[in-house]
Design a protein around this motif. Sequence first.
Motif, PDB file in Angstrom:
ATOM      1  N   GLY A 171       0.487  -0.983  -0.304  1.00  0.00           N
ATOM      2  CA  GLY A 171      -0.279  -0.039   0.110  1.00  0.00           C
ATOM      3  C   GLY A 171       0.613   1.475  -0.286  1.00  0.00           C
ATOM      4  O   GLY A 171       0.503   1.795  -0.702  1.00  0.00           O
ATOM      5  N   ILE A 172       1.919   1.280   0.937  1.00  0.00           N
ATOM      6  CA  ILE A 172       2.470   2.440   0.581  1.00  0.00           C
ATOM      7  C   ILE A 172       3.551   2.466  -0.607  1.00  0.00           C
ATOM      8  O   ILE A 172       3.897   4.015  -0.966  1.00  0.00           O
ATOM      9  CB  ILE A 172       3.923   2.206   1.848  1.00  0.00           C
ATOM     10  CG1 ILE A 172       3.125   2.095   3.166  1.00  0.00           C
ATOM     11  CG2 ILE A 172       4.954   3.574   1.550  1.00  0.00           C
ATOM     12  CD1 ILE A 172       4.203   1.723   4.843  1.00  0.00           C
ATOM     13  N   ILE A 173       4.217   1.415  -1.387  1.00  0.00           N
ATOM     14  CA  ILE A 173       4.394   1.573  -2.620  1.00  0.00           C
ATOM     15  C   ILE A 173       3.962   2.011  -3.574  1.00  0.00           C
ATOM     16  O   ILE A 173       3.695   3.182  -3.762  1.00  0.00           O
ATOM     17  CB  ILE A 173       4.986  -0.183  -2.922  1.00  0.00           C
ATOM     18  CG1 ILE A 173       6.498   0.054  -2.255  1.00  0.00           C
ATOM     19  CG2 ILE A 173       5.585   0.235  -4.345  1.00  0.00           C
ATOM     20  CD1 ILE A 173       6.860  -1.504  -2.336  1.00  0.00           C
ATOM     21  N   ALA A 174       2.193   1.301  -3.388  1.00  0.00           N
ATOM     22  CA  ALA A 174       1.325   2.179  -4.272  1.00  0.00           C
ATOM     23  C   ALA A 174       0.671   3.445  -4.012  1.00  0.00           C
ATOM     24  O   ALA A 174       0.564   4.210  -5.393  1.00  0.00           O
ATOM     25  CB  ALA A 174       0.218   1.520  -4.144  1.00  0.00           C
ATOM     26  N   ALA A 175       1.032   3.805  -3.025  1.00  0.00           N
ATOM     27  CA  ALA A 175       0.914   5.546  -2.583  1.00  0.00           C
ATOM     28  C   ALA A 175       2.000   6.116  -2.989  1.00  0.00           C
ATOM     29  O   ALA A 175       2.015   7.403  -4.064  1.00  0.00           O
ATOM     30  CB  ALA A 175       0.402   5.312  -1.119  1.00  0.00           C
ATOM     31  N   ILE A 176       2.938   5.329  -2.788  1.00  0.00           N
ATOM     32  CA  ILE A 176       4.167   6.776  -3.439  1.00  0.00           C
ATOM     33  C   ILE A 176       4.213   7.200  -5.166  1.00  0.00           C
ATOM     34  O   ILE A 176       4.876   8.219  -5.639  1.00  0.00           O
ATOM     35  CB  ILE A 176       5.826   5.830  -3.084  1.00  0.00           C
ATOM     36  CG1 ILE A 176       6.078   6.178  -1.697  1.00  0.00           C
ATOM     37  CG2 ILE A 176       6.680   6.921  -4.085  1.00  0.00           C
ATOM     38  CD1 ILE A 176       6.166   5.897  -1.045  1.00  0.00           C
ATOM     39  N   LEU A 177       3.549   6.017  -5.705  1.00  0.00           N
ATOM     40  CA  LEU A 177       4.100   5.661  -7.356  1.00  0.00           C
ATOM     41  C   LEU A 177       2.561   6.161  -7.563  1.00  0.00           C
ATOM     42  O   LEU A 177       2.819   6.931  -8.718  1.00  0.00           O
ATOM     43  CB  LEU A 177       4.003   4.082  -7.799  1.00  0.00           C
ATOM     44  CG  LEU A 177       4.861   2.973  -8.071  1.00  0.00           C
ATOM     45  CD1 LEU A 177       4.574   1.810  -7.979  1.00  0.00           C
ATOM     46  CD2 LEU A 177       5.907   3.877  -8.740  1.00  0.00           C
ATOM     47  N   PHE A 178       1.422   6.278  -6.929  1.00  0.00           N
ATOM     48  CA  PHE A 178       0.942   7.306  -7.045  1.00  0.00           C
ATOM     49  C   PHE A 178       0.355   8.832  -7.336  1.00  0.00           C
ATOM     50  O   PHE A 178       0.866   9.613  -7.998  1.00  0.00           O
ATOM     51  CB  PHE A 178      -0.964   7.096  -6.941  1.00  0.00           C
ATOM     52  CG  PHE A 178      -1.939   8.316  -6.442  1.00  0.00           C
ATOM     53  CD1 PHE A 178      -2.913   7.828  -7.609  1.00  0.00           C
ATOM     54  CD2 PHE A 178      -2.419   8.477  -5.863  1.00  0.00           C
ATOM     55  CE1 PHE A 178      -3.244   9.251  -8.203  1.00  0.00           C
ATOM     56  CE2 PHE A 178      -3.040  10.170  -5.932  1.00  0.00           C
ATOM     57  CZ  PHE A 178      -4.143   9.441  -7.030  1.00  0.00           C
ATOM     58  N   ILE A 179       1.275   9.152  -5.847  1.00  0.00           N
ATOM     59  CA  ILE A 179       1.663  10.572  -5.276  1.00  0.00           C
ATOM     60  C   ILE A 179       2.900  11.934  -7.315  1.00  0.00           C
ATOM     61  O   ILE A 179       2.659  11.892  -7.211  1.00  0.00           O
ATOM     62  CB  ILE A 179       2.168  10.514  -4.280  1.00  0.00           C
ATOM     63  CG1 ILE A 179       1.483  10.471  -3.605  1.00  0.00           C
ATOM     64  CG2 ILE A 179       2.661  12.186  -4.010  1.00  0.00           C
ATOM     65  CD1 ILE A 179       1.618   9.960  -2.051  1.00  0.00           C
ATOM     66  N   LYS A 180       3.513  10.347  -6.602  1.00  0.00           N
ATOM     67  CA  LYS A 180       4.602  11.020  -7.943  1.00  0.00           C
ATOM     68  C   LYS A 180       4.582  11.239  -9.218  1.00  0.00           C
ATOM     69  O   LYS A 180       5.067  11.102 -10.405  1.00  0.00           O
ATOM     70  CB  LYS A 180       6.541   9.572  -8.204  1.00  0.00           C
ATOM     71  CG  LYS A 180       6.665  10.270  -5.920  1.00  0.00           C
ATOM     72  CD  LYS A 180       7.902   8.989  -6.259  1.00  0.00           C
ATOM     73  CE  LYS A 180       8.750   9.258  -7.742  1.00  0.00           C
ATOM     74  NZ  LYS A 180       9.960  11.071  -7.755  1.00  0.00           N
ATOM     75  N   GLY A 181       3.387  10.034 -10.297  1.00  0.00           N
ATOM     76  CA  GLY A 181       2.711   9.971 -10.764  1.00  0.00           C
ATOM     77  C   GLY A 181       1.985  10.574 -11.460  1.00  0.00           C
ATOM     78  O   GLY A 181       1.486  11.175 -12.925  1.00  0.00           O
TER      79      GLY A 181
END
Length: 350
Positions: free
Chosen positions: A47-57
Amino acid sequence: MRMAEQEDACKSGANTSRASSLLRCLKSLVEAVTGPWTWRNLGGWLGIIAAILFIKGCVVDQYTIPSGSMEPTLTGDPRFFRGDRVLVNKWLFGPRIPFTTARLWKWGGPRRWDIVVFRAVDPNAEHPILIKRVVGLPGEQVRINEGKIVINGEVVAPPEPLEDVLAYTDEVTLDALEQKKQLLFLAKKNQPLPSLNPQHPQVKTLYAEMQRLHDAVRDVTLDELNDEDVEALCNDVNPVALQLLDGFFSLVRPQMRYGVSDAPEFSVIPEDHYFLLGDNSAHSLDGRMYGWVPHNHLYGRAFAVWWPWSRRQDFTGFSQTWWGRTLLYGLPLSFVGLEFFLALRRKSRV
């Protein structure tokens, strides 16, 4: 025979024991960072990785300025933490699928004079991610004339703070420092240049300088050299070599047609495309050469320089708004407060 077998077995067991002990120690160190290896914890990390990718992308990201094409507005330097770092609003133009140019929704487009980060239209570009200023909008007829931007037959003046910064040209030149930098890059490769006659006296002079400098720069990362280093290395370079080099690059650099020619295909911006230029016009490879940039190549609008601290800038005035102050001060304070609250809670349970 049996004693030898027993000794081998003992040694094998000792080695296995040491290996197991090492693995347990390594696992303990990793779990100190990641937490216990459980399915629940794995889900949390995913979930943390997905959130980081969503925010950066899709929301906000930071980019490094790789070159001097936007000077003096932005300082480019590829060395570690030397060039400007900009923050980019990726939500403004619509969310994209990370690592692609496919946009899920289109919510708007940039305004004239905005600074935007985008993917190069040339798949073989030296820098795949670029930053330039928006000069022409979809459907407009654009022309560079005597340093000014002419839109649909009328001169469009930049905002007052930019009047002394922006002066566009229809030719790109190499100044003395840039000539020396290019000579060092050629000297590092030390290979003949196409279209030059190796028997010509000036070409011989250039190749002699390349050979002489080759040993000095062969193992040097040239992008990490500052201006003083370049000047020191090229202190006694023959001016004839630099003069020939300038003429050579004028022949091989990309032809400048967009916004320069009056032909419709080079002056009328297609729908959903933009004309982007560098502020350092005389030394910028930009839309004049590679043409119009489609909307789906736009990553977002640069809204601030956050590093180096001495050059921090706010391009959009967000730091004066309530939501800007919330992002800058409210969220960090909220995280600090949350950590303080959790620490007190853990302490009360002990």
